[in-house]
Design an enzyme around this catalytic site. Sequence first.
Site, PDB file in Angstrom:
ATOM      1  N   THR A 161       0.811  -1.044  -0.008  1.00 18.25           N
ATOM      2  CA  THR A 161      -0.113   0.037  -0.064  1.00 18.25           C
ATOM      3  C   THR A 161       0.722   1.427   0.183  1.00 18.25           C
ATOM      4  OG1 THR A 161      -1.847  -1.229   1.109  1.00 18.25           O
ATOM      5  CG2 THR A 161      -1.686   1.073   1.324  1.00 18.25           C
ATOM      6  N   ASN A 196      -4.617  -9.639  -7.921  1.00 19.13           N
ATOM      7  CA  ASN A 196      -4.854 -10.148  -6.698  1.00 19.13           C
ATOM      8  C   ASN A 196      -6.073 -11.138  -6.526  1.00 19.13           C
ATOM      9  OD1 ASN A 196      -5.828  -7.526  -6.934  1.00 19.13           O
ATOM     10  ND2 ASN A 196      -6.404  -7.583  -4.595  1.00 19.13           N
ATOM     11  N   GLN A 255       1.500  -9.246  -6.119  1.00 13.53           N
ATOM     12  CA  GLN A 255       1.181 -10.688  -6.255  1.00 13.53           C
ATOM     13  C   GLN A 255       2.090 -11.473  -7.311  1.00 13.53           C
ATOM     14  OE1 GLN A 255      -0.929 -12.457  -4.769  1.00 13.53           O
ATOM     15  NE2 GLN A 255      -1.990 -10.928  -3.409  1.00 13.53           N
ATOM     16  N   GLY A 292       6.643  -7.552   1.498  1.00 16.52           N
ATOM     17  CA  GLY A 292       7.267  -8.462   1.927  1.00 16.52           C
ATOM     18  C   GLY A 292       6.131  -9.761   2.475  1.00 16.52           C
ATOM     19  N   THR A 300      13.738   6.421  10.167  1.00 18.97           N
ATOM     20  CA  THR A 300      14.890   5.435  10.959  1.00 18.97           C
ATOM     21  C   THR A 300      14.647   3.929  10.178  1.00 18.97           C
ATOM     22  OG1 THR A 300      15.099   6.363  12.720  1.00 18.97           O
ATOM     23  CG2 THR A 300      15.955   4.286  12.613  1.00 18.97           C
ATOM     24  N   CYS A 318      -8.579  -6.678   1.214  1.00 14.70           N
ATOM     25  CA  CYS A 318      -8.666  -5.359   1.083  1.00 14.70           C
ATOM     26  C   CYS A 318     -10.029  -4.932   0.491  1.00 14.70           C
ATOM     27  CB  CYS A 318      -7.655  -4.806   0.358  1.00 14.70           C
ATOM     28  SG  CYS A 318      -6.020  -5.157   1.037  1.00 14.70           S
TER      29      CYS A 318
END
Lengths: 386, 380
Positions: free
Chosen positions: B70, B149, B178, B199, B236, B323
């Site tokens: 996203t 997807n 995907q 990931g 970071t 989603c």
Amino acid sequence: MKGRNRKLFTTQLAYNVRQALRNFPAIKVDKKRDRMYIVLNGEDPEAIMARCRKIFGIQNMSVALKVENDETAIKEQALNLLTETENVRTFKVSTKRSNKEFPIGSQEFNQVLGGYLLANTENITVDVHQPDLEITVDIRPEATYLTSKKIQGATGLPVGSSGKSLLLLSGGIDSPVAGYLAMKRGVQLEAIHFHSPPYTSERAKEKVLDLAEKLTFYGHSIKVHIVPFTALQQKIHREIPHGYSMTVMRRMMMRISEAVAKQEGILSLITGESLGQVASQTMESMHAINAVTNYPVIRPLVTMDKDEIIRISEDIDMYDISIRPFEDCCTVFVPKQPKTKPKLEKVEQFEVNVEYDQDIQDILSSVETVVVEAKNKQEEEMEDLL
Amino acid sequence: MIYLDNSATTKPNPQVLDSFTKASTQYFGNASSIHGIGMDAERLLRKSREQAASLLEVYPNEIIFTSGGTEGNNLAIKGIALEHQNRGKHIITSSVEHPSVIETCQGLEALGFEVTYLDVDQSGLIEIDSLKKEMREDTILVSVMHVNNEIGMIQPIKEIGEVVQNYPKAFFHVDHVQGYGKVALDIQECHIDLCTISGHKIHGLKGTGVLYVKHNVRLFSLAHGGGQERRIRSGTENVAGIVSLVKAMRLAKENQPKLDEKLTSLKNVLIEQLHSLDRVVINTPKINSAPHIVNFSVRGLKPEVVIHALEDFDIFISTKSACSSKSADESAVLIACGKDRDIAISGLRVSMSYETTEKEIEFFCQKIKEVIKKLSEVMG
């Protein structure tokens, strides 16, 4: 290089090469009298050559093709070598035949192979004096080795073959370069660092360990002796006229370094001094400082200009670490006007007031010793993670 | 447990988890700190970036680590739109994109951008001719997903890239979430400027992802601050997350050829078995589709009911995409493919992974058969 000396060097070199290449588990290091073979067993030759270029004691190297002792096979592979090398207009064949069972003599084979190569290529001729490419054919009992392009090695002597020395490592630009150059002549290093907390920070210490770690790349793991120097430095600051405090501090560092060297069975010291660079590095200063030890003090940088030193520092990837902005023990307590020409007699007089023997004993009993391992271990760890 | 919802999320690979734990404990430093601990973290980060780059066959400075799909899609689309709006304000995407693309585009429409949503054919594929027709001088971005997807069709990315290539002002973004590890994609050959990877879809962890940003492409940052990640994405660096992601990427890429073979044969079994059942319509196209997704509708049965019935047998599948499942009943993707409403409201998705076995698929086929039969009796 002769006799037993040579054997010592080649044995050390073979050990160093095995150490440096331990990330390539399949290779085999095969030490012969005057050369060394790394049998690749499928490992990447480029990566191995890149690593070997940093190993002191290697004059030059080349990728060798192992071929069976058969005329046709040798011819074919030699032709491949010749046609695969770029920008070759002239070549020369040099045959060595230690395998006397091979039916063709070396002179004759030069001609046979040269003729074959000429017949099977275009626009390439023989030049026995200055060839673009020299193809060496080494006919040995077990096999024939073909090599072509020679790649310049790091030269120097294998690290460890010249014994051990103790490097005074400050964290600046010069001392790591001095250590590196000593390693190039075969010296194995230990290092000593003077640490003055809280005036110098933990980060300054880490910086020194990072530098030592960089040095391990050229040799073995390095023992770093970290000397707690604060109390003695404060005492000097209190008791010695400021113009002379720097000279006395350096003399104390020498005394302590010699003592640590003695404990470790090390016979010499290395410093990053360069003549005339700063107040402590004038002829008079060096004389006054050197007077406290009769150990050889090796000063690889003594006649070098600062920019030469910086260039080496950059080449060996230390510069960025060296310029990290942390105070070291030499920059705290710096007198406004240090004597550039200290007199030895005066220094000795002043030192009488400082009863430093006990201080040095105390310091020696609380030295912290860190063994900095070659980076490879951490690299391996990181690669496992990925 | 038979987990067949791998397009929603995957179970982290134990090796990936192990790397994450080790990196979290041993390299916890802030990669931007100048001390040794920070430097170690930075070195690890650098190595990770190099490995990610080599897996994607791009340069290390083209890898921007993100929090996932996203964010990657938002950053790519908004980043281009905001940075290059004086070149033009026209964006092209398709009507079958993931909500993180569609809704981002809708958001930009509210800011005055104009968006063309390309229609697709019955297999869900974009027609190159209609793309050519819609390309304009003021088009600044074309955003198309690689593998869908919901139903798994594979868009003709290379052909699209060639079209976009003729418009020097337009950038090409591909949502590869995907596709990665399932269907190979050559970033260079397809002339891709931006490419999103996540990931947790490849047995990595949630909160990790990559956005490939071609070296000469400037993006407006959505997170200003410390200047990390080429100043495109400050914050970071999540070193341990990044390490786990790169490991997952490596494992996925290494396993892809074997996985493809295995999943394709399982997919064929699934389609064959499902096809023979009453009421069932297969929505996944036979060709040009990814090996891990099979979408089908059971006419007249509410998909939720089927899902819950299967859950009793410890089988987990999904309706359309996780989603989208919170919004309206029908699948926008199936509607876009021209399916009837009764099919579009009854879509079910089976999505497999390297852990899926032949036995599991057999068991699933047997149970879905029973479930459909039983539910059909009740519902008549």
